[in-house]
Design an enzyme around this catalytic site. Structure first.
Site, PDB file in Angstrom:
ATOM      1  N   LYS A  10       0.861  -1.192   0.000  1.00  0.00           N
ATOM      2  CA  LYS A  10       0.000   0.000   0.000  1.00  0.00           C
ATOM      3  C   LYS A  10       0.898   1.243   0.000  1.00  0.00           C
ATOM      4  O   LYS A  10       1.995   1.190  -0.538  1.00  0.00           O
ATOM      5  CB  LYS A  10      -0.975  -0.049   1.183  1.00  0.00           C
ATOM      6  CG  LYS A  10      -1.713  -1.395   1.230  1.00  0.00           C
ATOM      7  CD  LYS A  10      -2.871  -1.434   2.169  1.00  0.00           C
ATOM      8  CE  LYS A  10      -3.512  -2.813   2.082  1.00  0.00           C
ATOM      9  NZ  LYS A  10      -4.701  -2.939   2.935  1.00  0.00           N
ATOM     10  N   GLY A 167      -7.244  -5.435   7.037  1.00  0.00           N
ATOM     11  CA  GLY A 167      -6.676  -4.539   8.040  1.00  0.00           C
ATOM     12  C   GLY A 167      -7.395  -4.543   9.376  1.00  0.00           C
ATOM     13  O   GLY A 167      -7.215  -3.632  10.189  1.00  0.00           O
TER      14      GLY A 167
HETATM   15  P1  PGA Z   1      -4.244  -6.842   5.289  1.00  0.00           P
HETATM   16  O1  PGA Z   1      -4.514  -6.233   3.824  1.00  0.00           O
HETATM   17  O2  PGA Z   1      -3.413  -8.093   5.092  1.00  0.00           O
HETATM   18  O3  PGA Z   1      -3.489  -5.763   6.000  1.00  0.00           O
HETATM   19  O4  PGA Z   1      -5.562  -7.140   5.891  1.00  0.00           O
HETATM   20  C1  PGA Z   1      -4.807  -7.049   2.721  1.00  0.00           C
HETATM   21  C2  PGA Z   1      -5.009  -6.191   1.508  1.00  0.00           C
HETATM   22  O5  PGA Z   1      -5.632  -5.126   1.603  1.00  0.00           O
HETATM   23  O6  PGA Z   1      -4.552  -6.539   0.394  1.00  0.00           O
END
Ligand code: PGA
Length: 245
Positions: A10, A167
């Site tokens: 991200k 998340g």
């Molecule tokens: P996360 O995100 O593993 O932090 O839950 C996954 C994603 O948004 O690709």
């Protein structure tokens, strides 16, 4: 089929941290049967492609819906490919939520990526309210079919990422993930016949080294899209190692 373990950074890290990450990743990484992909912000791709272990592939988190031209701030699939991206995430729920992306646009991006030798990782998934209302499969069906319009199988990856799991620390239960992945498999085999079997369907949403084993054991879970944990080279390597067993 070969499993795909992808990390989605991200909008995180700066150049200095990429150097530390590469050093740490290379120290923990052990050669594996799974395909390993890191999708950092684009400014870091060129550096990471040269410094991460040679078995690691690089990908983009998004591509423009246009060919190169007067589109200030955008990065085309051709550009991403030219710095070493072999994959691109498209239609991540954060793109849908904060940038208003819809299935039609995501399909344009996926097709452009494909035209420039980038494999799109198409993200789909329902919200918590949609799941509670019993609409999860209808939502995912529409997303899968619209986003794969005019794409050939198996030249793309589907990432099932329920929004309530991203998340939040609340991953989908292995049976819940398998139920949806089997449903997506069914849609793909109906649409693409035999070739639908070869499309990888990966799971994303709070994947950790602690919860990844029962998830990867599910028949139609062909890998992971890892967000938060992929920022930590040691923990990301733990997931990779566990999925290679
Ligand atoms: P996360 O995100 O593993 O932090 O839950 C996954 C994603 O948004 O690709």
């Amino acid at each position: 089929m070969q499993r795909l373990i992808a990390g989605n950074w991200k909008m995180n890290k700066e150049m200095r941290q990429c150097k530390e990450y590469a050093e740490s990743f290379n120290a923990y990484f052990k050669e594996t049967m799974v395909e390993v992909l890191v999708c950092p912000p684009l400014p870091f791709v060129y550096y990471l492609a040269r410094h991460l272990h040679p078995l690691v592939k690089l990908g983009a988190q998004d591509v423009a819906a246009f060919e190169p031209g007067p589109y200030t701030g955008e990065i085309s699939a051709t550009m991403a490919r030219s710095v070493g991206c072999l994959y691109s995430i498209v239609g991540h729920s954060e793109r849908r939520k904060y940038f208003g992306e819809d299935d039609k646009l995501i399909n344009i991006k996926a097709r452009l990526a494909r035209q420039h030798a980038i494999t799109p990782i198409i993200c789909v998934g329902e919200t918590s309210a949609q799941r509670k209302a019993g609409k999860a499969k209808a939502i995912v069906k529409k997303q899968v079919l619209s986003c794969t319009n005019k794409l050939a199988a198996p030249s793309f990856v589907i990432a099932y990422e329920p929004l309530w799991a991203i998340g939040t620390g609340k991953n989908a239960a292995p049976e819940q993930a398998e139920d949806m992945h089997a449903f997506i498999r069914q849609l793909l085999t109906k649409k693409y016949k035999g070739k639908g079997k070869d499309v990888r369907i990966i799971y994303g949403g709070s994947v950790t080294p602690e919860n990844c084993v029962p998830l990867i054991r599910q028949k139609n879970v062909n890998g992971f899209l890892v967000g938060g944990v992929s920022l930590d080279a040691k923990r990301f390597c733990e997931i990779i190692a566990k999925c290679g067993m």
